[in-house]
Scaffold this active site. Structure first.
Site, PDB file in Angstrom:
ATOM      1  CB  SER A 187      -0.849  -0.016   1.279  1.00  0.00           C
ATOM      2  OG  SER A 187      -1.317   1.285   1.584  1.00  0.00           O
ATOM      3  CE1 TYR A 226      -3.654  -2.405   5.059  1.00  0.00           C
ATOM      4  CE2 TYR A 226      -2.656  -0.304   4.546  1.00  0.00           C
ATOM      5  CZ  TYR A 226      -3.343  -1.433   4.153  1.00  0.00           C
ATOM      6  OH  TYR A 226      -3.705  -1.579   2.836  1.00  0.00           O
TER       7      TYR A 226
HETATM    8  N1  LIG Z   1      -8.677  -0.813  -0.930  1.00  0.00           N
HETATM    9  C1  LIG Z   1      -7.659   0.016  -0.807  1.00  0.00           C
HETATM   10  O1  LIG Z   1      -7.836   1.248  -0.754  1.00  0.00           O
HETATM   11  C2  LIG Z   1      -6.262  -0.516  -0.752  1.00  0.00           C
HETATM   12  C3  LIG Z   1      -5.198   0.395  -0.836  1.00  0.00           C
HETATM   13  C4  LIG Z   1      -3.904  -0.074  -0.762  1.00  0.00           C
HETATM   14  C5  LIG Z   1      -3.680  -1.428  -0.594  1.00  0.00           C
HETATM   15  N2  LIG Z   1      -4.735  -2.285  -0.495  1.00  0.00           N
HETATM   16  C6  LIG Z   1      -4.422  -3.694  -0.317  1.00  0.00           C
HETATM   17  O2  LIG Z   1      -5.060  -4.446  -1.319  1.00  0.00           O
HETATM   18  C7  LIG Z   1      -5.383  -5.738  -0.798  1.00  0.00           C
HETATM   19  C8  LIG Z   1      -6.867  -6.021  -1.011  1.00  0.00           C
HETATM   20  O3  LIG Z   1      -7.590  -5.049  -0.293  1.00  0.00           O
HETATM   21  P1  LIG Z   1      -9.135  -4.776  -0.519  1.00  0.00           P
HETATM   22  O4  LIG Z   1      -9.317  -3.329  -0.656  1.00  0.00           O
HETATM   23  O5  LIG Z   1      -9.662  -5.676  -1.569  1.00  0.00           O
HETATM   24  O6  LIG Z   1      -9.685  -5.172   0.903  1.00  0.00           O
HETATM   25  P2  LIG Z   1     -10.917  -6.102   1.307  1.00  0.00           P
HETATM   26  O7  LIG Z   1     -11.020  -5.963   2.773  1.00  0.00           O
HETATM   27  O8  LIG Z   1     -12.105  -5.801   0.449  1.00  0.00           O
HETATM   28  O9  LIG Z   1     -10.389  -7.540   0.913  1.00  0.00           O
HETATM   29  C9  LIG Z   1      -9.468  -8.256   1.687  1.00  0.00           C
HETATM   30  C10 LIG Z   1      -9.798  -9.709   1.481  1.00  0.00           C
HETATM   31  O10 LIG Z   1      -8.891 -10.468   2.281  1.00  0.00           O
HETATM   32  C11 LIG Z   1      -9.650 -11.420   2.990  1.00  0.00           C
HETATM   33  N3  LIG Z   1      -8.954 -11.750   4.239  1.00  0.00           N
HETATM   34  C12 LIG Z   1      -8.839 -11.005   5.357  1.00  0.00           C
HETATM   35  N4  LIG Z   1      -8.159 -11.688   6.280  1.00  0.00           N
HETATM   36  C13 LIG Z   1      -7.833 -12.872   5.720  1.00  0.00           C
HETATM   37  C14 LIG Z   1      -7.153 -14.022   6.173  1.00  0.00           C
HETATM   38  N5  LIG Z   1      -6.671 -14.091   7.426  1.00  0.00           N
HETATM   39  N6  LIG Z   1      -7.013 -15.070   5.336  1.00  0.00           N
HETATM   40  C15 LIG Z   1      -7.520 -15.031   4.081  1.00  0.00           C
HETATM   41  N7  LIG Z   1      -8.187 -13.979   3.599  1.00  0.00           N
HETATM   42  C16 LIG Z   1      -8.338 -12.914   4.419  1.00  0.00           C
HETATM   43  C17 LIG Z   1     -11.002 -10.794   3.248  1.00  0.00           C
HETATM   44  O11 LIG Z   1     -11.995 -11.782   3.486  1.00  0.00           O
HETATM   45  C18 LIG Z   1     -11.222 -10.055   1.943  1.00  0.00           C
HETATM   46  O12 LIG Z   1     -11.853 -10.858   0.971  1.00  0.00           O
HETATM   47  C19 LIG Z   1      -4.955  -5.735   0.649  1.00  0.00           C
HETATM   48  O13 LIG Z   1      -3.657  -6.281   0.750  1.00  0.00           O
HETATM   49  C20 LIG Z   1      -4.925  -4.270   0.982  1.00  0.00           C
HETATM   50  O14 LIG Z   1      -4.074  -3.984   2.050  1.00  0.00           O
HETATM   51  C21 LIG Z   1      -6.012  -1.864  -0.579  1.00  0.00           C
END
Ligand SMILES: NC(=O)c1ccc[n+]([C@@H]2O[C@H](COP(=O)([O-])OP(=O)(O)OC[C@H]3O[C@@H](n4cnc5c(N)ncnc54)[C@H](O)[C@@H]3O)[C@@H](O)[C@H]2O)c1
Length: 269
Positions: A157, A180
């Site tokens: 991120s 995070y």
């Molecule tokens: N959405 C954003 O703004 C953003 C920004 C930067 C980075 N990210 C990164 O992108 C990735 C996806 O994020 P997102 O926005 O889709 O979030 P999200 O919360 O929608 O999805 C995360 C997914 O991971 C799953 N998860 C959580 N804990 C878990 C575990 N212990 N084992 C298996 N699965 C697990 C959840 O069920 C969910 O489906 C993450 O690594 C997040 O840190 C997201």
């Protein structure tokens, strides 16, 4: 090989952890549309089997849904065993699952002031976001080795690279949180370590660095985020998928150990 063929994923088997989340589901869709056989891995409560079934119906590609908690070693071992059993190979690992703010909001303590930050919450975040990434990298890497190499993308991120601008969270029900940032920074180090470790084994390892993706946030937050971003908006899910398709494809055959930012210029400021 022509330019389109280099981006073609036909027949490549790609495992996506957190595969039914906001971004994971977009990655699964795009990878299948480009021809991949996708393994949708997620917590049981996120219904990965149902997601895989629907993905397969929409795209006409084989897809497999598997329950897996990336923080549980036995789950991660079983994930790659089952992927190999079903498809005979693994060509790509999208190390995407994370405990994000959206999920952790239900445990209000995740946004505690740092001076009183509970050790248990810090450890719970690192367990999923860093140890989980390690377990998926270890077991996924073994599956890639058995298949003669492939591509691993570990997800960070912007907050793994730069500090949050805490002012944009003032008055919001959510905030950034220290585990995070610390865990995401660790992802960059693990990526570089693995890229040099596996470089001669045909495994490429890269970090994807997404910026904030709009997801029914408070409009005032969206406005503040957009003002701080050179492209003047938050990201959309579809903004991330091109980079993932690229990194999983042969078009990225010479790319390893790098950080790929898709953040609207946030970290350029
Ligand atoms: N959405 C954003 O703004 C953003 C920004 C930067 C980075 N990210 C990164 O992108 C990735 C996806 O994020 P997102 O926005 O889709 O979030 P999200 O919360 O929608 O999805 C995360 C997914 O991971 C799953 N998860 C959580 N804990 C878990 C575990 N212990 N084992 C298996 N699965 C697990 C959840 O069920 C969910 O489906 C993450 O690594 C997040 O840190 C997201």
């Amino acid at each position: 090989m022509d330019a389109n063929t280099r981006f073609d994923l036909t027949g490549k088997v790609i495992v996506v952890t957190g595969g039914n989340g906001l971004l994971g589901s977009a990655y699964c869709q795009a990878l299948a549309e480009h021809g991949a056989h996708v393994v949708v891995a997620d917590l049981p409560g996120a219904h990965p089997q149902q997601a895989a079934k629907e993905l397969s119906q929409r795209t006409g590609r084989p897809a497999l849904g598997l329950s897996c908690d990336v923080a549980v070693e036995a789950d991660v071992v079983a994930l790659f065993e089952q992927a190999l059993k079903e498809f005979g190979r693994v060509d790509g690992v999208m190390n995407n699952a994370a405990a994000t703010g959206e999920h952790l909001m239900r445990q209000g303590a995740v946004f505690s002031p740092f001076e009183d930050y509970p050790l248990a919450v810090w450890e719970a975040v690192l367990r999923v976001n860093l140890t989980g990434v390690f377990l998926v990298a270890r077991e996924g890497g073994k599956a890639l080795l058995k298949s003669g190499g492939g591509s691993m993308v570990n997800v960070s991120s912007t907050y793994g690279v730069v500090g949050p601008d805490h002012r944009i969270y003032e008055g919001m029900k959510f905030a950034s949180f220290p585990g995070y940032s610390a865990s995401k920074a660790g992802v960059h180090g693990l990526t570089r370590w693995l890229a040099t470790y596996w470089g001669d084994k045909g495994i490429r390892v890269n970090t994807l660095v997404p910026g904030g993706v709009e997801n029914q946030h408070d409009p005032e937050f969206v406005k503040r985020y957009a003002q701080r971003t050179p492209l003047r908006r938050m990201a959309r899910r579809e903004d991330m998928v091109g980079m993932v398709v690229y990194l999983m494809s042969d078009a990225a055959a010479y790319a390893t150990g790098q950080q790929y930012f898709v953040d609207g210029g946030w970290t350029a400021v």
